[in-house]
Design a protein around this motif. Structure first.
Motif, mmCIF file in Angstrom:
data_model
loop_
_atom_site.group_PDB
_atom_site.id
_atom_site.type_symbol
_atom_site.label_atom_id
_atom_site.label_comp_id
_atom_site.label_asym_id
_atom_site.label_seq_id
_atom_site.Cartn_x
_atom_site.Cartn_y
_atom_site.Cartn_z
ATOM 1 N N TYR A 128 9.039 -11.805 -1.370
ATOM 2 C CA TYR A 128 7.935 -11.792 -1.955
ATOM 3 C C TYR A 128 7.683 -13.205 -2.653
ATOM 4 O O TYR A 128 8.749 -13.431 -3.512
ATOM 5 N N ALA A 146 6.636 0.347 -10.139
ATOM 6 C CA ALA A 146 6.604 0.604 -8.903
ATOM 7 C C ALA A 146 7.784 1.394 -8.582
ATOM 8 O O ALA A 146 9.038 1.240 -9.277
ATOM 9 N N THR A 181 11.273 1.033 1.111
ATOM 10 C CA THR A 181 9.859 0.970 1.065
ATOM 11 C C THR A 181 9.524 1.389 -0.442
ATOM 12 O O THR A 181 10.359 2.391 -1.068
ATOM 13 N N TRP A 182 8.418 0.993 -1.194
ATOM 14 C CA TRP A 182 8.060 1.234 -2.581
ATOM 15 C C TRP A 182 6.602 1.882 -2.725
ATOM 16 O O TRP A 182 5.854 1.427 -1.557
ATOM 17 N N ARG A 183 6.510 2.388 -3.915
ATOM 18 C CA ARG A 183 5.137 2.860 -3.985
ATOM 19 C C ARG A 183 4.504 2.235 -5.513
ATOM 20 O O ARG A 183 5.456 2.340 -6.240
ATOM 21 N N MET A 184 3.414 1.618 -5.353
ATOM 22 C CA MET A 184 2.868 1.317 -6.670
ATOM 23 C C MET A 184 2.428 2.314 -7.547
ATOM 24 O O MET A 184 2.041 3.408 -7.098
ATOM 25 N N LEU A 188 6.243 -4.636 -9.901
ATOM 26 C CA LEU A 188 7.129 -4.992 -8.858
ATOM 27 C C LEU A 188 8.542 -5.478 -9.561
ATOM 28 O O LEU A 188 8.561 -5.808 -10.586
ATOM 29 N N LEU A 217 6.195 -2.717 0.947
ATOM 30 C CA LEU A 217 5.096 -1.690 0.270
ATOM 31 C C LEU A 217 3.868 -1.617 1.369
ATOM 32 O O LEU A 217 3.108 -2.342 1.583
ATOM 33 N N ASN A 227 -0.590 2.010 -2.743
ATOM 34 C CA ASN A 227 -0.266 0.500 -2.386
ATOM 35 C C ASN A 227 -1.514 -0.310 -2.031
ATOM 36 O O ASN A 227 -1.634 -1.576 -1.953
ATOM 37 N N ILE A 270 5.870 -7.823 3.207
ATOM 38 C CA ILE A 270 5.632 -6.707 2.377
ATOM 39 C C ILE A 270 5.137 -5.293 3.254
ATOM 40 O O ILE A 270 5.238 -4.198 2.848
ATOM 41 N N ASN A 271 4.227 -5.858 4.272
ATOM 42 C CA ASN A 271 3.583 -4.789 4.912
ATOM 43 C C ASN A 271 3.463 -5.088 6.445
ATOM 44 O O ASN A 271 2.232 -5.401 6.844
#
Length: 323
Positions: A74, A104, A151-154, A248, A256, A263, A296-297
């Protein structure tokens, strides 16, 4: 000639769009520190306004770069620019940060595997041209080389809200009435009520981009209106991205994905940021935003993979063939 704080504040307000209260401490603080003194002749006033504006727009570093190739991690906003386009962004980042952390979070029992969810396409199932193109994508080769990532969630800015959030209501009202002025006012009210609403910043940027697109002609006045709208859009998008980056984890290198709706506002703000920089002719930053967003996506539900080649080729936005 400028002889008093209120006069200098009025001059700054005209340049930055901020009100008296937002500018008061900056002007008085600079005077107390003896960075200038009255009276100020025209050239001196311009210099003081420039220096105060520079201080107000200096980017706040958020997050540390991971020790990796920038194309394989990132890339933070502060790595791309030293100054925000809007004089209000710095203050908003400070306010959001001081209000407390909303980090996140990792998605439990979920990860991104490029070998099972990537762009190594079966020629029997996909268009041959897409299959060939995917094999040439440098960004995809880097994603694949990175292997499995978390993987992450905002965070959700409207915790406990009902199904009708303010932005949804504003969009519905705009669709029913077509009142653009009322829509801009509604967006401003939403932003002011909740600085963490990244989608409000993204949609504000979209609205400013639409105004830039609507300006026709090549006269000096037309170019000035178009540039002003694009700069306004850039400021909104940068603010949304800066607010999102506060959530983040440091040295972020993970994913993400688009699928969690939390996200999407951040990804939309990043897409808009790339468009704004591209339209303003900043190809390097536009390419960095696109490459980072694909990192990130990687599933790329936004179609950024199609924007990257003309940006990297430094093709002006107006000349690019975008479907």
């Amino acid at each position: 000639m400028i002889t008093a704080d209120d006069q200098l504040i009025a001059m700054l307000a005209q340049r930055t769009g901020l009100d008296h209260d937002a500018l008061f401490m900056h002007v008085v603080g600079a005077r107390i520190q003896k960075r200038f003194s009255y009276p100020l002749h025209d050239a001196q006033a311009e210099d003081v306004v420039g220096r105060i504006t520079e201080d107000m727009t200096r980017v706040i570093p958020v997050g540390s770069p991971a020790e990796a190739d920038p194309a394989s991690r990132y890339v933070w906003l502060h790595e791309m620019t030293a100054h925000y386009a809007s004089a209000e962004t710095r203050g908003i980042v400070i306010r959001v940060s001081s209000a407390g952390d909303m980090p996140a979070r990792r998605s439990p029992d979920d990860s991104y595997d490029p070998l099972t969810n990537g762009w190594d396409l079966d020629p029997a199932e996909y268009d041959a041209a897409l299959v060939r193109a995917a094999k040439r994508w440098t960004w995809w080769k880097r994603v694949k080389a990175a292997g499995v990532r978390e993987t992450w969630r905002m965070p959700e800015p409207y915790v406990g809200a009902d199904s009708s959030v303010p932005l949804d209501r504003a969009l519905d009202e705009r669709g029913h009435t077509g009142d653009e002025a009322a829509y801009r006012m509604a967006l401003q009210q939403i932003r002011n009520a909740n600085y963490r609403d990244i989608d409000a910043w993204a949609h504000s940027g979209n609205e400013a981009l639409e105004r830039a697109q609507a300006v026709t002609g090549s006269s000096a006045a037309a170019r000035s209106r178009r540039s002003a709208a694009l700069s306004e859009a850039l400021g909104y998008y940068q603010t949304g991205v800066a607010v999102g980056e506060l959530s983040l984890p440091d040295r972020f290198t993970d994913v993400l994905p688009w699928s969690p709706i939390e996200n999407r506002p951040f990804l939309r703000a990043r897409q808009g940021l790339a468009f704004a920089w591209w339209r303003l002719g900043d190809f390097d930053n536009a390419a960095t935003v696109l490459t980072t967003t694909l990192w990130i996506n990687p599933a790329d539900h936004q179609g950024l993979r199609d924007l990257l080649p003309p940006v990297e080729a430094r093709t002006p936005y107006e000349e690019a063939a975008i479907v």
